[in-house]
Design a protein around this motif. Structure first.
Motif, PDB file in Angstrom:
ATOM      1  N   VAL A  88      37.445   7.913  24.340  1.00  0.00           N
ATOM      2  CA  VAL A  88      37.121   8.010  25.764  1.00  0.00           C
ATOM      3  C   VAL A  88      37.971   6.815  26.438  1.00  0.00           C
ATOM      4  O   VAL A  88      38.071   5.805  25.926  1.00  0.00           O
ATOM      5  N   THR A  89      38.805   7.384  27.469  1.00  0.00           N
ATOM      6  CA  THR A  89      39.578   6.768  28.027  1.00  0.00           C
ATOM      7  C   THR A  89      39.342   6.918  29.706  1.00  0.00           C
ATOM      8  O   THR A  89      39.127   7.980  30.134  1.00  0.00           O
ATOM      9  N   ARG A  90      39.579   5.966  30.529  1.00  0.00           N
ATOM     10  CA  ARG A  90      39.224   6.228  31.878  1.00  0.00           C
ATOM     11  C   ARG A  90      40.214   5.446  32.776  1.00  0.00           C
ATOM     12  O   ARG A  90      40.824   4.295  32.173  1.00  0.00           O
ATOM     13  N   HIS A  97      38.064   1.982  28.150  1.00  0.00           N
ATOM     14  CA  HIS A  97      38.019   2.748  26.758  1.00  0.00           C
ATOM     15  C   HIS A  97      37.150   2.424  25.667  1.00  0.00           C
ATOM     16  O   HIS A  97      36.325   1.531  25.864  1.00  0.00           O
ATOM     17  N   ALA A  98      36.799   3.462  24.821  1.00  0.00           N
ATOM     18  CA  ALA A  98      35.759   3.318  23.720  1.00  0.00           C
ATOM     19  C   ALA A  98      35.969   4.563  22.702  1.00  0.00           C
ATOM     20  O   ALA A  98      36.732   5.588  23.014  1.00  0.00           O
ATOM     21  N   VAL A  99      35.639   4.102  21.667  1.00  0.00           N
ATOM     22  CA  VAL A  99      35.600   5.337  20.453  1.00  0.00           C
ATOM     23  C   VAL A  99      33.965   5.403  20.030  1.00  0.00           C
ATOM     24  O   VAL A  99      33.421   4.277  19.842  1.00  0.00           O
ATOM     25  N   PHE A 100      33.530   6.608  20.516  1.00  0.00           N
ATOM     26  CA  PHE A 100      32.141   6.644  20.267  1.00  0.00           C
ATOM     27  C   PHE A 100      31.845   7.954  19.062  1.00  0.00           C
ATOM     28  O   PHE A 100      32.265   8.961  19.385  1.00  0.00           O
ATOM     29  N   GLN A 160      27.109   9.454  24.320  1.00  0.00           N
ATOM     30  CA  GLN A 160      27.490   8.404  24.663  1.00  0.00           C
ATOM     31  C   GLN A 160      28.833   8.441  25.294  1.00  0.00           C
ATOM     32  O   GLN A 160      29.184   7.758  26.155  1.00  0.00           O
ATOM     33  N   ALA A 161      29.532   9.281  24.517  1.00  0.00           N
ATOM     34  CA  ALA A 161      30.993   9.689  25.347  1.00  0.00           C
ATOM     35  C   ALA A 161      30.897   9.867  26.681  1.00  0.00           C
ATOM     36  O   ALA A 161      31.882   9.650  27.469  1.00  0.00           O
ATOM     37  N   VAL A 162      29.946  10.900  27.131  1.00  0.00           N
ATOM     38  CA  VAL A 162      29.778  11.270  28.330  1.00  0.00           C
ATOM     39  C   VAL A 162      29.273  10.168  29.355  1.00  0.00           C
ATOM     40  O   VAL A 162      29.663  10.083  30.463  1.00  0.00           O
ATOM     41  N   ARG A 163      28.452   9.547  28.971  1.00  0.00           N
ATOM     42  CA  ARG A 163      27.451   8.489  29.715  1.00  0.00           C
ATOM     43  C   ARG A 163      27.662   7.117  29.745  1.00  0.00           C
ATOM     44  O   ARG A 163      27.584   6.245  30.344  1.00  0.00           O
ATOM     45  N   ALA A 164      27.994   6.546  28.632  1.00  0.00           N
ATOM     46  CA  ALA A 164      28.130   5.053  27.994  1.00  0.00           C
ATOM     47  C   ALA A 164      29.070   4.329  28.884  1.00  0.00           C
ATOM     48  O   ALA A 164      30.093   4.889  29.334  1.00  0.00           O
ATOM     49  N   SER A 165      28.756   3.277  29.176  1.00  0.00           N
ATOM     50  CA  SER A 165      29.872   1.917  29.598  1.00  0.00           C
ATOM     51  C   SER A 165      31.067   2.187  28.777  1.00  0.00           C
ATOM     52  O   SER A 165      30.930   2.187  27.447  1.00  0.00           O
ATOM     53  N   LEU A 166      32.064   1.568  29.050  1.00  0.00           N
ATOM     54  CA  LEU A 166      33.375   1.746  28.505  1.00  0.00           C
ATOM     55  C   LEU A 166      33.721   0.127  28.317  1.00  0.00           C
ATOM     56  O   LEU A 166      33.525  -0.623  29.133  1.00  0.00           O
TER      57      LEU A 166
END
Length: 515
Positions: A438-440, A430-433, A361-367
């Motif tokens: 993950v931050t963009r 951003h997100a926490v999986f 998820q960290a690589v591909r999922a939407s943030l």
């Protein structure tokens, strides 16, 4: 009855001394070549100076050449190294001696480089890194080991057995079949080379060198016959056609330099995982380079998409590791995990490298998108100056007779800045999986940073007066890996605290009243 004998640990015999060793004698064929190339300007100057003063310039040159050769031999004689299970030491210098020591348990990376001359003679240059984030610490370089010794030393330092005594270089290395291949260069990836800045930089460097050479030789471009002929043929063409030809010529030259640079840097590229616990990158056409990173020090990855590369669906992958700084330009070489390649391929490599809950998820999922007020802030920051300049130039054109072209240029720049601001906002996320944060962010160079949560050691919160008026907050996840700080810009304060709490549970509880 008691005994005065010391404990058993104190009766252990001292470890035998390990002898200092010299580099391969074959380096005596490389050092003179390097020294001669290094002193070419001085040798040429001595030749002309000796010839003009006494008519024996060649004898002066031969004497200077002999001195250079003696210096190269002295360098080899005075360079020695020592390897034990605990450390690696390098001793150099005749009049000014230096000893560089690297503890074995502090080694982060080992680079094995084989330049053209090294490859002919079966030698390699080993650079042992103990944390390139410390720019002031000098790396230990063993320039002149045999290829087998260099690879064995890399394996020993990164796949260490428990320290127990003196150690000597083995003569065999692990079989290639023990490795797991994670990525290999696809020749079709070369199509991404023109969309990097390497060709532009190389073309500018070549043009600068050529221009400087012409100036030094007091030759103008118009004096060169080929240039005179080309200019004569172009005089009869319309201006628009000349512009098109120049643009096409520049594009062709930059593309050619980009492709050549890509092949030189990434030919025979392979990314492998060794069962001993390291990631190894091998690449290079003329100069072979092999970089190894301990997998246990890997704390995440960074997917980078510069603007041009993103426009054609490309990306590149770099490592986030403790003691290994993500550099710029040539400094980035130690962290490269893939060359510019299709985004799908880069994401696949990231999937194969990362492990743990939430990795895919960290690589591909939407943030999670950031508040709309962040869009207003980015539009104001990117276009505020151009808006004022456009209004001023428009007023000067209307009432002072200034050229309309200036106002038109400023208006066009304003439109581009608005598009840039919107693109910068679209990049925010951003997100926490599971185990990953993950931050963009970014537009000219969009990055998706994937960081293991357990390596975060703190949080920095910042709120400017403009952010406070918009109800925004920026935070930075602090870590000892990579850039050492990974930012999440323009968040809602409650969301920023939620992310920090998820990343480091309990760290902020005594400082924050949760609503």
């Amino acid at each position: 009855m008691t005994s005065d004998a010391p404990p058993a640990a104190e009766l252990a015999l001292p470890l035998p001394a390990v002898a200092w060793r010299r580099l391969s004698p074959r380096m005596l064929l490389i050092h003179p070549v390097r020294e001669v190339v290094r002193f070419i300007p001085a040798l040429v100057g001595i030749f002309f100076a000796g010839g003009s003063s006494q008519g024996g310039g060649h004898w002066w040159s031969l004497g200077a050449l002999g001195v250079v050769l003696v210096l190269s031999v002295i360098r080899w004689v005075t360079t020695r190294y020592q390897i034990t299970a605990q450390q690696v030491q390098l001793r150099t210098g005749l009049f000014r001696k230096r000893i560089i020591t690297t503890p074995a348990d502090r080694v982060r990376t080992v680079d094995v480089t084989e330049h053209a001359l090294h490859r002919v003679l079966g030698l390699a240059r080993v650079s042992i890194g103990t944390g390139t984030s410390d720019r002031k610490r000098e790396a230990l370089v063993l320039d002149g080991l045999s290829t087998g010794e260099a690879r064995a030393l890399r394996s020993e330092l990164l796949h260490r057995a428990p320290a127990g005594g003196p150690w000597t270089l083995p003569t065999t290395i692990e079989p290639a079949g023990a490795e797991t291949e994670l990525a290999r260069l696809d020749p079709t990836w070369v199509r991404f080379a023109p969309f990097t800045l390497s060709g532009v930089v190389t073309a500018l460097a070549v043009a600068g060198f050529a221009w400087n050479s012409l100036n030094q030789s007091h030759i103008t471009a118009g004096d060169v016959g080929a240039i005179q002929t080309a200019l004569g043929q172009l005089r009869g063409f319309p201006v628009w056609l000349l512009v098109v030809q120049v643009v096409l010529g520049v594009v062709v030259v930059i593309t050619a330099f980009s492709v050549v640079g890509y092949l030189l840097a990434f030919w025979r590229f392979r990314l492998t995982r060794h069962p001993g616990g390291t990631l190894q990158v091998t690449r290079g056409l003329i100069t072979n380079r092999s970089t190894s990173i301990e997998h246990r020090r890997l704390r995440g990855v960074s997917v980078s998409q510069p603007l041009l590369l993103r426009a054609v669906g490309g990306a590149r992958l770099t490592a986030v590791a403790t003691g290994l700084r993500v550099g710029r330009g040539s400094e980035r070489g130690g962290t490269v995990l893939t060359p510019p390649a299709p985004l799908a391929e880069v994401s696949g490599v990231a999937d194969r490298i990362l492990s743990g809950p939430g990795a895919e998820q960290a690589v591909r999922a939407s943030l999670i998108p950031h508040p709309r007020s962040a869009l207003r802030r980015r539009l104001a920051r990117s276009s505020g100056g151009w808006l004022v300049l456009s209004l001023v130039l428009g007023a000067l054109w209307r009432w002072a007779g200034w050229p309309m072209l200036l106002a038109g240029i400023a208006t066009g720049a304003l439109a581009l800045s608005l598009a840039l601001g919107r693109d910068r906002y679209a990049a925010l996320g951003h997100a926490v999986f599971g185990d990953f944060l993950v931050t963009r962010y970014g537009s000219l160079d969009r990055r998706r940073e994937i960081l293991q949560i357990d390596c975060i050691i703190g949080w920095n919160f910042r709120q400017t007066i403009f952010q406070r008026r918009l109800g925004l907050l920026s935070t930075v996840a602090t870590t000892a890996a990579g850039r050492q700080g990974y930012r999440l810009d323009d968040l809602d304060p409650d969301e920023a605290l939620r992310v920090a709490r998820a990343g480091t549970p309990g760290l902020l509880d005594e400082f924050v009243v949760w609503r």
